[in-house]
Design an enzyme around this catalytic site. Sequence first.
Site, PDB file in Angstrom:
ATOM      1  N   HIS A  83      18.045  -4.780   6.331  1.00  0.00           N
ATOM      2  CA  HIS A  83      17.986  -4.873   5.079  1.00  0.00           C
ATOM      3  C   HIS A  83      19.078  -4.400   3.910  1.00  0.00           C
ATOM      4  O   HIS A  83      18.982  -2.715   4.216  1.00  0.00           O
ATOM      5  CB  HIS A  83      16.954  -4.672   4.155  1.00  0.00           C
ATOM      6  CG  HIS A  83      16.174  -3.635   3.771  1.00  0.00           C
ATOM      7  ND1 HIS A  83      16.282  -2.515   2.637  1.00  0.00           N
ATOM      8  CD2 HIS A  83      15.072  -3.369   4.401  1.00  0.00           C
ATOM      9  CE1 HIS A  83      15.333  -2.233   2.917  1.00  0.00           C
ATOM     10  NE2 HIS A  83      14.674  -1.944   3.348  1.00  0.00           N
ATOM     11  N   ASP A  85      19.688  -4.074   0.984  1.00  0.00           N
ATOM     12  CA  ASP A  85      19.243  -3.652  -0.334  1.00  0.00           C
ATOM     13  C   ASP A  85      18.260  -2.456  -0.569  1.00  0.00           C
ATOM     14  O   ASP A  85      17.518  -2.230  -0.117  1.00  0.00           O
ATOM     15  CB  ASP A  85      18.325  -5.054  -1.359  1.00  0.00           C
ATOM     16  CG  ASP A  85      16.852  -5.286  -0.458  1.00  0.00           C
ATOM     17  OD1 ASP A  85      16.754  -5.035   0.957  1.00  0.00           O
ATOM     18  OD2 ASP A  85      15.992  -5.305  -1.344  1.00  0.00           O
ATOM     19  N   GLU A 149      14.708  -6.935   0.781  1.00  0.00           N
ATOM     20  CA  GLU A 149      13.239  -7.133   1.023  1.00  0.00           C
ATOM     21  C   GLU A 149      12.465  -6.292   0.732  1.00  0.00           C
ATOM     22  O   GLU A 149      11.359  -5.783   0.350  1.00  0.00           O
ATOM     23  CB  GLU A 149      13.902  -5.648   2.455  1.00  0.00           C
ATOM     24  CG  GLU A 149      12.572  -5.658   3.572  1.00  0.00           C
ATOM     25  CD  GLU A 149      11.925  -4.327   3.283  1.00  0.00           C
ATOM     26  OE1 GLU A 149      10.631  -4.095   3.999  1.00  0.00           O
ATOM     27  OE2 GLU A 149      12.106  -3.743   2.331  1.00  0.00           O
ATOM     28  N   GLU A 150      13.480  -5.131  -0.779  1.00  0.00           N
ATOM     29  CA  GLU A 150      12.714  -4.363  -1.456  1.00  0.00           C
ATOM     30  C   GLU A 150      11.701  -5.080  -2.474  1.00  0.00           C
ATOM     31  O   GLU A 150      10.751  -4.703  -3.452  1.00  0.00           O
ATOM     32  CB  GLU A 150      13.446  -3.453  -2.097  1.00  0.00           C
ATOM     33  CG  GLU A 150      13.932  -2.410  -1.191  1.00  0.00           C
ATOM     34  CD  GLU A 150      13.165  -1.772  -0.382  1.00  0.00           C
ATOM     35  OE1 GLU A 150      12.115  -1.506  -1.012  1.00  0.00           O
ATOM     36  OE2 GLU A 150      13.496  -0.362   0.253  1.00  0.00           O
ATOM     37  N   ASP A 176      13.768  -0.028  10.924  1.00  0.00           N
ATOM     38  CA  ASP A 176      13.320   0.157   9.316  1.00  0.00           C
ATOM     39  C   ASP A 176      12.045   1.710   9.097  1.00  0.00           C
ATOM     40  O   ASP A 176      11.598   1.474   8.074  1.00  0.00           O
ATOM     41  CB  ASP A 176      13.262  -0.853   8.896  1.00  0.00           C
ATOM     42  CG  ASP A 176      13.137  -0.756   6.994  1.00  0.00           C
ATOM     43  OD1 ASP A 176      13.736   0.107   6.802  1.00  0.00           O
ATOM     44  OD2 ASP A 176      12.952  -1.363   6.876  1.00  0.00           O
ATOM     45  N   HIS A 209      -4.905   1.536 -36.341  1.00  0.00           N
ATOM     46  CA  HIS A 209      -4.573   2.869 -36.278  1.00  0.00           C
ATOM     47  C   HIS A 209      -6.118   3.612 -34.939  1.00  0.00           C
ATOM     48  O   HIS A 209      -7.535   2.868 -35.694  1.00  0.00           O
ATOM     49  CB  HIS A 209      -4.770   3.452 -37.440  1.00  0.00           C
ATOM     50  CG  HIS A 209      -4.908   4.008 -37.971  1.00  0.00           C
ATOM     51  ND1 HIS A 209      -5.777   4.992 -37.748  1.00  0.00           N
ATOM     52  CD2 HIS A 209      -4.018   5.109 -38.204  1.00  0.00           C
ATOM     53  CE1 HIS A 209      -5.348   6.931 -38.587  1.00  0.00           C
ATOM     54  NE2 HIS A 209      -4.109   6.374 -38.574  1.00  0.00           N
ATOM     55  N   THR A 311      -1.651   8.028 -33.173  1.00  0.00           N
ATOM     56  CA  THR A 311      -2.849   7.838 -33.299  1.00  0.00           C
ATOM     57  C   THR A 311      -2.942   6.358 -33.081  1.00  0.00           C
ATOM     58  O   THR A 311      -3.417   5.680 -34.178  1.00  0.00           O
ATOM     59  CB  THR A 311      -3.932   8.162 -34.324  1.00  0.00           C
ATOM     60  OG1 THR A 311      -2.997   8.053 -35.439  1.00  0.00           O
ATOM     61  CG2 THR A 311      -3.882  10.015 -33.952  1.00  0.00           C
ATOM     62  N   SER A 395       4.720  -0.454   5.469  1.00  0.00           N
ATOM     63  CA  SER A 395       4.362  -2.797   5.668  1.00  0.00           C
ATOM     64  C   SER A 395       5.990  -2.949   5.745  1.00  0.00           C
ATOM     65  O   SER A 395       6.532  -2.540   5.183  1.00  0.00           O
ATOM     66  CB  SER A 395       4.228  -3.347   4.693  1.00  0.00           C
ATOM     67  OG  SER A 395       2.674  -2.375   4.178  1.00  0.00           O
ATOM     68  N   HIS A 423      11.828   5.918  -1.174  1.00  0.00           N
ATOM     69  CA  HIS A 423      11.464   5.100  -2.664  1.00  0.00           C
ATOM     70  C   HIS A 423      11.136   5.920  -3.059  1.00  0.00           C
ATOM     71  O   HIS A 423      10.139   6.636  -4.492  1.00  0.00           O
ATOM     72  CB  HIS A 423       9.324   4.646  -2.680  1.00  0.00           C
ATOM     73  CG  HIS A 423       9.891   3.537  -1.483  1.00  0.00           C
ATOM     74  ND1 HIS A 423       9.083   2.257  -1.457  1.00  0.00           N
ATOM     75  CD2 HIS A 423      11.017   2.843  -0.488  1.00  0.00           C
ATOM     76  CE1 HIS A 423       9.839   1.135  -0.305  1.00  0.00           C
ATOM     77  NE2 HIS A 423      10.868   1.532   0.330  1.00  0.00           N
TER      78      HIS A 423
END
Lengths: 454, 454
Positions: A83, A85, A149-150, A176, A209, A311, A395, A423
Amino acid sequence: MASYLESNQERFLSELLDWLRIPSVSADPKFHGDVLRAAEYLKTRLEEVGVENVELCPTAGNPIVYGEKIVDPSLPTVLVYGHYDVQPADPYELWTSPPFEPVIKDGKIYARGACDDKGQVYMHVKAFEVLMQEGGVPCNIKIMIEGEEEVGSNNLGIFVRENKEKLKADVILISDTGILANDTPSIEVGLRGLSYHEVEVTGPNRDLHSGLYGGAVANPINILCQMIASLHDENNHITIPGFYDNVDELSAEERAEMAKAPHSDEEFKQSIGLTDIHGEKGYSTLERTSIRPTLDVNGIWGGYTGEGAKTVIASKAYAKISMRLVPHQTSDEITELFQKHFESIAPASVTVVVKPHHGGEPVVTPTDSVAYKAAADAMETTFGKRPIPTRGGGSIPIVAMFKTELGLDSVLLGFGLDSDAIHSPNEHYGVFNFLKGIETIPHFYRNYAAAMKA
Amino acid sequence: MASYLESNQERFLSELLDWLRIPSVSADPKFHGDVLRAAEYLKTRLEEVGVENVELCPTAGNPIVYGEKIVDPSLPTVLVYGHYDVQPADPYELWTSPPFEPVIKDGKIYARGACDDKGQVYMHVKAFEVLMQEGGVPCNIKIMIEGEEEVGSNNLGIFVRENKEKLKADVILISDTGILANDTPSIEVGLRGLSYHEVEVTGPNRDLHSGLYGGAVANPINILCQMIASLHDENNHITIPGFYDNVDELSAEERAEMAKAPHSDEEFKQSIGLTDIHGEKGYSTLERTSIRPTLDVNGIWGGYTGEGAKTVIASKAYAKISMRLVPHQTSDEITELFQKHFESIAPASVTVVVKPHHGGEPVVTPTDSVAYKAAADAMETTFGKRPIPTRGGGSIPIVAMFKTELGLDSVLLGFGLDSDAIHSPNEHYGVFNFLKGIETIPHFYRNYAAAMKA
């Protein structure tokens, strides 16, 4: 005399760096033009080295770059997949050099995609060039490099189903994945699957709040934390009912065999700065990252996250939660179990939406096939050592899809290292690994063609 | 004949809108110039209406705007306190009109700071003008408006300690709270304190690929969620050891008295879109927001929060966690308990840093004082109804500080509504409330001066 690879390695690297300069981030629409430029760049490089019929095959998403070299229909055919990408590069501020301005430092190429997967794909382009310069390719080669792929490879599945004849082959070759170390070659034979979700928890219909309302409304961040915390028990088992039902439990013998792989918890801790080992009770670190399914929060956000103190009680809180799956869990089954369970544990004081992202199936590839042996022999030739078969944690969902749709096994001839920070900020890829890949891949083709002929 | 207030209300509103256009966000350094502009604007307006010796008193942070009108040293002196800084306005996309481009819609002024606290401060500026136009102020008035209330008022404490003579007064008057409804005036007589922390949980020393590492490293987001979840038990009691030790437990009689305040859980749910009531077991909604301490996560972040799916295990996860305190908890005590406890519950596989932000002390103000009665009588005159004394949920830390440093009680003569969305997108303030404040404040001065003379 220097080999063709040795004589041309500077140019090979320089071409890769040019490709890495194109930020082909598929997850973020703002990079769409760059994704297309990265595909065009690859097409041109493939044509230059002699790949034929190169085309950008349109899909509903990013195009698939396809090309081939059919030398003789009677010879075996290898289908190369990869891939172009890349993962998003943020947080940018943690990179020591900008992610899309590649540099070579200490023998490593630093850039987003340097290893995953542009660097590994480019080994195939240059291995093809080497073969052509050294007498031609020894078998038919088809090359299919996708751009999603990503983000889940959804359009690849459609493309493969619609082009079964075009993609006809004897085996699939993918770079890969990684090796255990530069002096310890290995080939992954198992991969975990994936089930990925985005969850949204809503409490009040607007930000409030915390002084006026605190204590009397369900704070969606607190509730989300409670829900996430409840997904593991005190032994780090996952608590989703039915989650482990289909998990392939390895025999004592298989686990003993795995335990022979070189591994030191101490070195593992040091390599990523851990203060202690962590994980599911009753399993080793190697088992936790390979034969056991996991659940991790990949991102969480809600409320005020700027400087200083505000807050506020947020109206909404969000998380991205993914599970790594092992044989024989399926992505669909786990996605359904997660969704049902996560909705069921929400208290009445909040509303919850679970949105599944892409999934992927776990796979185990055979180690007794002609192709696996051709790959192992190729590595033995170039590394001087027989590679160890390993079961990896990542994976590659398309491996299971290729098996289902094309009936083909894949060989995972990858050259990355766990420490490549794919990554992550400062992703890099060893120049050694890039060149070793270009050196090894031609051996694979020759070994495979010879064995298939025999 | 129309009163001076009636004749000038359009101009009063227009001046306030001009002030609201200046984004005086104290929490974010990029607004520093605007904070100073907002202080200058206030100084000019105070001088215009006849306040004397107006100055921007420098501090280590934002200047304090101070001015006075000493009509007769033998008369009582009222010290007015307020703040010209505002909360950050993000998330901007949830505002229906931009936070610093004020508009009046359906009788409400929409802008960040419209109510908290620029709108309420500006009532005092215009009430002063009204008094001057109608015969002069009936007592001495000192006005001290700070620019760091939303970030903890640290420099105000120093200023007050160093200027006790200058700030000498008989009572402090503050408009930074609310009333129950426009037809149900009320005066807050109790305020919760605050202990605010930012926590950071670190797992691995860099972001990791969840496929390669998932299952074998402590994911800091999962761990942070577990730690946060453990801060409440199943009855929504806070689990920090010693947290309730000093909590002032009200008697059955006091609780029965409180229960008489008009309140409907059904209306409360509908007003903010809740699917169910939530909170500490054994207490009513009104008790949960007033006499009981609470713990809320005000913000959480970590990992990948962009579009799409990224399979990352983050190196770090963060949260902002605050506790509202009740008498007789102290901010220092609870800050220490929280810090110690939060560090103690971290597993060995992560490191935790707890960074306390500002705190504030809970207070109860007297209802039998001359000043409280002067305020209650003033409201009765302008609303036609006696105000109900209430114990509010918010924190005005400086009320406790004024008591300690100057020995002075405060009267909380505020005109906001719970529904004003202060600290939220679409903050607004009723034109009715703004004008009612300007009408009521002169009565307070007259009542107070008369009673002190008697």
